[in-house]
Design a protein around this motif. Structure first.
Motif, PDB file in Angstrom:
ATOM      1  N   VAL A  61     -15.520  28.995 105.509  1.00 33.27           N
ATOM      2  CA  VAL A  61     -16.343  29.870 104.669  1.00 33.27           C
ATOM      3  C   VAL A  61     -16.285  29.335 103.242  1.00 33.27           C
ATOM      4  N   VAL A  62     -17.444  29.345 102.584  1.00 34.91           N
ATOM      5  CA  VAL A  62     -17.544  28.774 101.240  1.00 34.91           C
ATOM      6  C   VAL A  62     -18.155  29.797 100.288  1.00 34.91           C
ATOM      7  N   GLN A  63     -17.505  29.973  99.159  1.00 33.14           N
ATOM      8  CA  GLN A  63     -18.031  30.783  98.069  1.00 33.14           C
ATOM      9  C   GLN A  63     -18.548  29.786  97.022  1.00 33.14           C
ATOM     10  N   ALA A  64     -19.815  29.887  96.661  1.00 33.64           N
ATOM     11  CA  ALA A  64     -20.428  28.975  95.691  1.00 33.64           C
ATOM     12  C   ALA A  64     -20.537  29.680  94.341  1.00 33.64           C
ATOM     13  N   LYS A  65     -20.035  29.040  93.301  1.00 35.31           N
ATOM     14  CA  LYS A  65     -20.080  29.627  91.961  1.00 35.31           C
ATOM     15  C   LYS A  65     -20.677  28.632  90.984  1.00 35.31           C
ATOM     16  N   ARG A  66     -21.955  28.840  90.629  1.00 36.82           N
ATOM     17  CA  ARG A  66     -22.592  27.992  89.632  1.00 36.82           C
ATOM     18  C   ARG A  66     -22.412  28.714  88.302  1.00 36.82           C
ATOM     19  N   SER A  89     -11.462  29.112 109.945  1.00 39.48           N
ATOM     20  CA  SER A  89     -10.121  28.526 109.885  1.00 39.48           C
ATOM     21  C   SER A  89      -9.762  28.115 108.458  1.00 39.48           C
ATOM     22  N   SER A  90     -10.757  28.006 107.577  1.00 42.47           N
ATOM     23  CA  SER A  90     -10.514  27.596 106.189  1.00 42.47           C
ATOM     24  C   SER A  90     -11.457  28.315 105.246  1.00 42.47           C
ATOM     25  N   ALA A  91     -11.050  28.332 103.972  1.00 44.78           N
ATOM     26  CA  ALA A  91     -11.879  28.931 102.922  1.00 44.78           C
ATOM     27  C   ALA A  91     -11.915  27.996 101.729  1.00 44.78           C
ATOM     28  N   TRP A  92     -13.119  27.804 101.185  1.00 41.86           N
ATOM     29  CA  TRP A  92     -13.312  26.953 100.017  1.00 41.86           C
ATOM     30  C   TRP A  92     -14.091  27.717  98.952  1.00 41.86           C
ATOM     31  N   VAL A  93     -13.836  27.385  97.700  1.00 38.29           N
ATOM     32  CA  VAL A  93     -14.696  27.822  96.600  1.00 38.29           C
ATOM     33  C   VAL A  93     -15.187  26.545  95.936  1.00 38.29           C
ATOM     34  N   VAL A  94     -16.498  26.461  95.713  1.00 36.06           N
ATOM     35  CA  VAL A  94     -17.092  25.276  95.093  1.00 36.06           C
ATOM     36  C   VAL A  94     -17.783  25.711  93.808  1.00 36.06           C
ATOM     37  N   THR A  95     -17.504  24.997  92.727  1.00 34.98           N
ATOM     38  CA  THR A  95     -18.147  25.309  91.454  1.00 34.98           C
ATOM     39  C   THR A  95     -18.586  24.042  90.733  1.00 34.98           C
ATOM     40  N   ASN A  96     -19.538  24.216  89.839  1.00 29.28           N
ATOM     41  CA  ASN A  96     -19.961  23.128  88.959  1.00 29.28           C
ATOM     42  C   ASN A  96     -19.136  23.178  87.671  1.00 29.28           C
ATOM     43  N   SER A  97     -18.150  24.054  87.642  1.00 29.53           N
ATOM     44  CA  SER A  97     -17.309  24.241  86.461  1.00 29.53           C
ATOM     45  C   SER A  97     -15.856  23.943  86.839  1.00 29.53           C
ATOM     46  N   ASP A  98     -14.928  24.811  86.464  1.00 31.01           N
ATOM     47  CA  ASP A  98     -13.521  24.665  86.849  1.00 31.01           C
ATOM     48  C   ASP A  98     -12.981  26.060  87.134  1.00 31.01           C
ATOM     49  N   TYR A  99     -11.671  26.202  87.277  1.00 35.25           N
ATOM     50  CA  TYR A  99     -11.054  27.470  87.644  1.00 35.25           C
ATOM     51  C   TYR A  99      -9.997  27.875  86.621  1.00 35.25           C
ATOM     52  N   LEU A 114     -10.060  24.669  96.424  1.00 35.90           N
ATOM     53  CA  LEU A 114     -10.938  24.797  95.263  1.00 35.90           C
ATOM     54  C   LEU A 114     -11.555  23.436  94.964  1.00 35.90           C
ATOM     55  N   ILE A 115     -12.869  23.392  94.932  1.00 34.28           N
ATOM     56  CA  ILE A 115     -13.586  22.166  94.590  1.00 34.28           C
ATOM     57  C   ILE A 115     -14.206  22.385  93.217  1.00 34.28           C
ATOM     58  N   ASN A 116     -13.709  21.640  92.230  1.00 32.09           N
ATOM     59  CA  ASN A 116     -14.199  21.815  90.859  1.00 32.09           C
ATOM     60  C   ASN A 116     -15.304  20.794  90.551  1.00 32.09           C
ATOM     61  N   ARG A 117     -15.733  20.795  89.301  1.00 34.26           N
ATOM     62  CA  ARG A 117     -16.842  19.931  88.866  1.00 34.26           C
ATOM     63  C   ARG A 117     -16.605  18.460  89.209  1.00 34.26           C
ATOM     64  N   GLU A 118     -15.403  17.951  88.872  1.00 33.80           N
ATOM     65  CA  GLU A 118     -15.103  16.537  89.126  1.00 33.80           C
ATOM     66  C   GLU A 118     -15.184  16.200  90.615  1.00 33.80           C
ATOM     67  N   GLN A 119     -14.607  17.062  91.448  1.00 37.15           N
ATOM     68  CA  GLN A 119     -14.610  16.823  92.894  1.00 37.15           C
ATOM     69  C   GLN A 119     -16.021  16.942  93.460  1.00 37.15           C
ATOM     70  N   GLU A 122     -17.832  13.819  92.770  1.00 33.90           N
ATOM     71  CA  GLU A 122     -17.330  12.791  93.693  1.00 33.90           C
ATOM     72  C   GLU A 122     -18.005  12.906  95.066  1.00 33.90           C
ATOM     73  N   ILE A 123     -18.111  14.124  95.577  1.00 32.19           N
ATOM     74  CA  ILE A 123     -18.747  14.366  96.884  1.00 32.19           C
ATOM     75  C   ILE A 123     -20.215  13.945  96.831  1.00 32.19           C
ATOM     76  N   ILE A 124     -20.903  14.345  95.767  1.00 32.89           N
ATOM     77  CA  ILE A 124     -22.326  14.014  95.614  1.00 32.89           C
ATOM     78  C   ILE A 124     -22.509  12.500  95.602  1.00 32.89           C
ATOM     79  N   LEU A 125     -21.678  11.802  94.827  1.00 35.94           N
ATOM     80  CA  LEU A 125     -21.798  10.344  94.726  1.00 35.94           C
ATOM     81  C   LEU A 125     -21.501   9.665  96.063  1.00 35.94           C
TER      82      LEU A 125
END
Length: 138
Positions: A61-66, A89-99, A114-119, A122-125
């Protein structure tokens, strides 16, 4: 690759202009390109998950926070609460910012990724690089 070139290639500036729903759909496409089956949940009453990803029998499950500011505790609490509802089985939060520091602490103790801006960049690239290689080969 120079930092400014990496940023330009990532398209993060466009992401910064998206609204929340566009960001959710964008992430759905991004994770699909990584081999996940991505389902964007309904806008209202999503039980704390904006996306449900499935890969190799695992549900995430993913929570998206722009956001323009750091994401706090609430996002971690919401996505953690969604795990049982979606039988994930897992939970992620993805943001274009930080935490915030609190969000990092709670995520660590609850095993939320937690996937922050830098990560995210990296995924996009990685996805773009993979796609350009396939285009050249195909």
């Amino acid at each position: 690759m120079a930092a400014t070139t990496r940023l330009r290639n990532s398209g993060i500036a466009e992401i910064d202009k998206m609204d929340g729903r566009q960001f959710e759909k964008y992430l759905g496409l991004l994770f699909s390109a990584q081999g996940y089956k991505a389902e964007v949940t309904q806008a209202a009453g999503d039980y704390g998950a904006d996306l449900v990803l499935t890969k190799s029998g695992q549900r995430i499950v993913v929570q998206a926070k722009r956001y323009s500011k750091n994401v706090g505790l609430k996002a971690v609490q919401e996505v953690y609460g969604a795990v049982a509802h979606y039988r994930a089985s897992s939970a992620w939060v993805v943001t274009n910012s930080d935490y915030t520091e609190q969000a990092y602490k709670l995520a660590r103790s609850n095993n939320v990724r937690l996937i922050n801006r830098e990560q995210l960049i990296e995924i996009i690239l990685q996805v773009k690089q993979k796609n350009s290689v396939t285009r050249k080969v195909g």
